[in-house]
Write an enzyme that holds these catalytic residues in place. Structure first.
Site, PDB file in Angstrom:
ATOM      1  N   LEU A  92     -18.424  -2.613  28.798  1.00  5.96           N
ATOM      2  CA  LEU A  92     -18.210  -2.590  30.238  1.00  5.96           C
ATOM      3  C   LEU A  92     -16.759  -2.302  30.590  1.00  5.96           C
ATOM      4  CD1 LEU A  92     -20.393  -5.613  31.453  1.00  5.96           C
ATOM      5  CD2 LEU A  92     -21.049  -3.233  31.032  1.00  5.96           C
ATOM      6  N   ASN A 113      -8.296  -5.248  19.576  1.00  3.45           N
ATOM      7  CA  ASN A 113      -8.326  -4.142  18.621  1.00  3.45           C
ATOM      8  C   ASN A 113      -7.556  -2.961  19.218  1.00  3.45           C
ATOM      9  OD1 ASN A 113      -8.970  -1.984  16.917  1.00  3.45           O
ATOM     10  ND2 ASN A 113     -11.025  -2.772  16.500  1.00  3.45           N
ATOM     11  N   SER A 227     -20.214 -13.157  35.980  1.00  4.87           N
ATOM     12  CA  SER A 227     -21.569 -12.939  35.487  1.00  4.87           C
ATOM     13  C   SER A 227     -22.541 -13.593  36.453  1.00  4.87           C
ATOM     14  CB  SER A 227     -21.742 -13.567  34.106  1.00  4.87           C
ATOM     15  OG  SER A 227     -23.103 -13.614  33.735  1.00  4.87           O
ATOM     16  N   TYR A 242     -21.165 -20.845  28.206  1.00  2.00           N
ATOM     17  CA  TYR A 242     -20.858 -19.544  28.797  1.00  2.00           C
ATOM     18  C   TYR A 242     -21.125 -19.556  30.295  1.00  2.00           C
ATOM     19  CZ  TYR A 242     -21.253 -14.587  29.959  1.00  2.00           C
ATOM     20  OH  TYR A 242     -21.110 -13.346  30.543  1.00  2.00           O
ATOM     21  N   LYS A 246     -18.320 -18.856  33.303  1.00  2.00           N
ATOM     22  CA  LYS A 246     -18.388 -17.801  34.307  1.00  2.00           C
ATOM     23  C   LYS A 246     -18.441 -18.360  35.721  1.00  2.00           C
ATOM     24  CE  LYS A 246     -17.929 -14.189  31.786  1.00  2.00           C
ATOM     25  NZ  LYS A 246     -16.736 -13.322  31.929  1.00  2.00           N
ATOM     26  N   THR A 277     -25.568  -2.110  27.284  1.00  2.00           N
ATOM     27  CA  THR A 277     -24.523  -1.457  26.503  1.00  2.00           C
ATOM     28  C   THR A 277     -25.092  -1.040  25.152  1.00  2.00           C
ATOM     29  OG1 THR A 277     -23.794  -3.522  25.486  1.00  2.00           O
ATOM     30  CG2 THR A 277     -22.793  -2.922  27.607  1.00  2.00           C
TER      31      THR A 277
END
Length: 338
Positions: A92, A113, A227, A242, A246, A277
């Site tokens: 996303l 990364n 979310s 989670y 959110k 995704t």
């Protein structure tokens, strides 16, 4: 929601967790049709966020259109703006960043990364040039490393972005992940890591960019990626930590919108539903019954695509939403209203 996206939650059997059941889950077992069973979580659904090297690479969206290919309100442009997207090397975050570029912005992709972020930065520019061969200006897209949960790393990253771009106008906090375990089996160290990325990381980037904007005496706009799970309880997968994180992001956006309104800084929350995704597709191909459960609860009868977030983010960052702050926009196919 399970937003398998940039740095965000993949699924993997969790048999190596010390408190989890020693079983390996390859598909969601059929649920007995008992009263109320379809609206409850299922303890058999356990997925762990994978290591960095196991995350699949994403691809920029093709055919998104060029800069001003079609006429639209001028207030929707991000021309002259510099945007930052955390978790921007995949999923996303990557597609959101590409949408910002196609709306006229220069872009800084931030990710753990950096190699992947550098690769994607080049691909975004290449895609733009291919679809806009006569463009008078080529967007500047850079890649940066940050551990979003570490204050020093965040400050160093922000300083690097300002050094390379000269300023920051917009921020999208897309870095985040989820895991699926019964609350009674969720190791506290993993819970703290989840909150550090999802909540602390959002707060650290938002406050750092806000200080920069206030020092410049410049307005700005931020979009915190929340979310639908911040407003509802997902089924059948258990993911209480989670969901709570959110919900925290959603209220953090509202609170900072009030606190920073005097400085002309707008803060909004964007809450995606189930987004398809590349990583989500891979997991659901292996767990078709889980996908069937999710889709059956979505009024539109389908999962969302990452590019479905391009427009809402561009709207919230641009002057088209100049009187919108503290809002939570849900992009969920109607999931949360049923």
């Amino acid at each position: 929601m399970l937003r398998l996206a940039s740095r965000a939650f993949a699924f993997r059997p969790a048999s190596r967790l010390p408190l989890a059941a020693a079983r390996k889950l390859h598909s969601v077992p059929p649920r007995q049709d008992k009263p109320g069973s379809h609206s409850r979580t299922d303890s058999e659904v356990e997925f762990e966020y994978p290591a960095e090297h196991e995350l699949p690479s994403s691809k920029p969206v093709s055919g998104a259109g060029g800069q001003y290919v079609k006429p639209t309100l001028p207030s929707f442009t991000l021309d002259g703006k510099v945007g930052v997207v955390t978790g921007g090397a995949r999923g996303l975050g990557l597609v959101i960043g590409q949408g910002m570029v196609y709306s006229g912005a220069d872009l800084a992709l931030v990710d753990m990364n950096k190699d992947e972020a550098e690769k994607q930065a080049k691909l975004i520019v290449d895609a733009f040039v291919k679809e806009n061969p006569n463009a008078q200006r080529i967007p500047k897209v850079t890649a940066h490393y940050a551990d979003v949960a570490d204050a020093d790393s965040v400050e160093k990253c922000i300083a690097e972005i300002i050094q390379q771009h000269g300023k920051i106008d917009n921020l999208v906090t897309s870095a985040g992940f989820t895991e699926n375990f019964e609350a009674v089996n969720y190791p506290i160290d993993r819970l703290r890591k989840l909150w550090a990325v999802n909540v602390d990381g959002t707060y650290l980037f938002a406050t750092s960019v806000a200080r920069h904007l206030m020092e410049r005496k410049s307005p700005g706009s931020m979009v915190m990626i929340g979310s639908m799970s911040g407003s509802i309880v997902n089924v059948p997968q258990p993911q209480a930590p989670y969901n709570a994180s959110k919900a925290g992001v959603r209220h953090l956006a509202a609170s900072l919108a009030v606190e920073w309104a005097h400085a002309g800084i707008r803060v909004n929350c964007l809450s995606p539903g189930y987004m398809l995704t590349a990583l989500t597709q891979k997991i659901l191909d292996e767990n078709p019954e889980l996908k069937q459960k999710w889709v059956s609860l979505i009024p539109q009868g389908k999962m969302g695509l990452p590019q479905d977030l391009m427009g809402p983010v561009a709207f919230l960052l641009s002057d088209a939403s100049s009187y919108v702050t503290g809002a939570d926009i849900r992009v969920d196919g109607g999931y949360t209203v049923t």
